[in-house]
Design an enzyme around this catalytic site. Structure first.
Site, PDB file in Angstrom:
ATOM      1  N   HIS A 184       0.960  -1.253  -0.128  1.00 19.41           N
ATOM      2  CA  HIS A 184       0.056  -0.077  -0.147  1.00 19.41           C
ATOM      3  C   HIS A 184       1.097   1.249   0.060  1.00 19.41           C
ATOM      4  CE1 HIS A 184      -2.838   2.707   2.461  1.00 19.41           C
ATOM      5  NE2 HIS A 184      -3.411   2.523   1.239  1.00 19.41           N
ATOM      6  N   HIS A 219      -0.688  10.340  -2.887  1.00 19.74           N
ATOM      7  CA  HIS A 219      -2.140   9.760  -2.195  1.00 19.74           C
ATOM      8  C   HIS A 219      -3.164  10.594  -2.417  1.00 19.74           C
ATOM      9  CE1 HIS A 219      -5.320   7.543  -0.023  1.00 19.74           C
ATOM     10  NE2 HIS A 219      -4.997   8.591   0.954  1.00 19.74           N
TER      11      HIS A 219
END
Length: 413
Positions: A73, A115
């Site tokens: 991730h 992100h």
């Protein structure tokens, strides 16, 4: 002195887990995929002389990935500042099966890996007096945010910044690496992944998310066409390319389906939430509608998978402990969809309440100490999920190995 590697039923020490995975990867030579029957059956050798991956990623169909698949991730973001080449490289060295990227645009149309387009917390932009006047307040998908945003910078300007740890209170050790890496472009990451694939003798899989695509399309910075051009340039646009594309907005993946053949995943948040493209377009459906059989059938008409929040797989009760699994995994599989839920992390603060532990294994523990994450992995893997996003790919790989061994005759149970 390094402590022995602990078993899957005990709490891992931070550096013990990290060291075990790196040593395990080293023992495999240059291989980056865990040594499972599916990964080892047909190794792909990529010629060093190749200029891109177009002819050399064959055999990388997503259904041949190890099961369960471990997805890093934002890279190995439990150990390095997220979305940096350092985080991606560590994840690859650990043996992660797939490495995730989130992409947002610059003012001049380049895709960079962050992100969020709000870079206040992930870069040192606040320390740059020359950009003080770029601080502003915007509404992003209905939420007002104040900070600095990638779409207000050229790529050249962003390249003067350096990445830093997003959650330093939870991960103070990661601040050691603040300032070591710039913001990578997706073009650089794709080139890096293809180079690493040739060097290591097998494709490096990526999981690329379009962030806030409706917002950026309204600004004239549509993500999908830019992403498709980069995928074609680097030979990752085919149905067997070593890449997943993903978005919280279904329409973004419908657009990508018209541009490239690479597999697509629709991300799903909480059941009462609505994708932002649904809000803008007046579609009344919620995520609760999309996880019903008819909603999954609609998603399967243009996507190959879903990425639900873990709570859609196993809801938590009022006490924060895991309840009983839903029918989501079974229903998705019936429609041919793979299931890649997000995100499992080692720290107690992020774990279900029944898996929080102190250093002695006693329930509870400090917020940022490691809990019984292996126990949590077992619960989620038992639902039949195809893969999982994790900030700690070394832990995920150990847990996946233990789970696979437990299903084999004579394996560890």
């Amino acid at each position: 002195m390094t402590k022995p590697v602990q078993g899957p039923d005990s709490k891992p020490a931070r550096r013990t887990v990290l060291g075990a995975a790196v040593l395990s990867t080293a023992a495999l030579g240059t291989a980056t995929v865990a040594a499972t029957p599916s990964a080892a059956a047909s190794p792909v050798v990529l010629p060093a002389a190749a200029h891109d991956g177009r002819q050399h990623h064959g055999g990388g169909a997503y259904r041949a990935l190890p099961h369960p698949t471990v997805i890093a991730h934002r890279g190995a973001s439990g150990y390095r500042p997220e979305h940096t080449i350092g985080a991606y490289r560590l994840a690859l060295d650990m043996g992660a099966h797939i490495i995730e990227q989130d992409v947002v645009p610059t003012r001049d149309g380049h895709l960079v890996c962050r992100h969020e387009n709000d870079i206040t917390g992930t870069t040192d932009v606040a320390e740059h007096v020359e950009f003080a006047d770029r601080r502003t307040t915007k509404s992003i998908d209905g939420t007002r945010l104040t900070g600095w945003f990638t779409e207000d910078f050229t790529l050249a300007e962003l390249k003067t910044l350096r990445a830093k740890e997003r959650i330093p209170r939870n991960r103070p050790d990661n601040t050691l690496y603040d300032g070591r890496w710039p913001i990578p472009t997706l073009d650089e990451v794709l080139r890096w992944a293809n180079d690493e694939g040739r060097r290591r003798g097998r494709p490096v899989w990526l999981h690329i998310e379009t962030k806030h695509p409706t917002h950026f399309r309204q600004l004239g910075l549509g993500l999908e066409e830019r992403l498709a051009r980069l995928l074609r340039r680097h030979g990752r646009d085919g149905r067997n390319a070593p890449v997943f594309l993903q978005s919280f907005e279904p329409d973004s993946m419908r657009r990508m389906a018209r541009l490239v053949s690479a597999p697509r995943v629709v991300l799903l948040s909480g059941p009462t939430s609505r994708p932002w493209d649904f809000v803008v377009g007046g579609d009344p459906r919620t995520v609760a509608d999309l996880v019903k059989p008819e909603g999954l059938a609609w998603l399967a008409s243009f996507a190959q998978g879903i990425g639900p929040t873990l709570d859609l797989v196993i809801p938590k009760g009022a006490n924060g402990e895991l309840g009983e699994p839903t029918a989501l995994v079974r229903d998705a599989h019936r429609r041919g969809l793979v299931v890649h839920p997000y995100t499992l992390r080692n720290e107690n603060v992020f774990l279900p309440a029944d898996f929080r532990r102190d250093a002695a294994g006693v329930p509870g523990g400090t917020a940022d100490g490691y809990g019984d994450v292996f126990g949590a992995y077992r619960r989620y893997f038992a639902t039949g999920i195809d893969g999982i996003f994790t900030d700690h790919p070394d832990t995920g790989l150990l847990a996946a190995d233990a789970y696979r061994d437990g299903r084999r005759p004579g394996g560890v149970r």
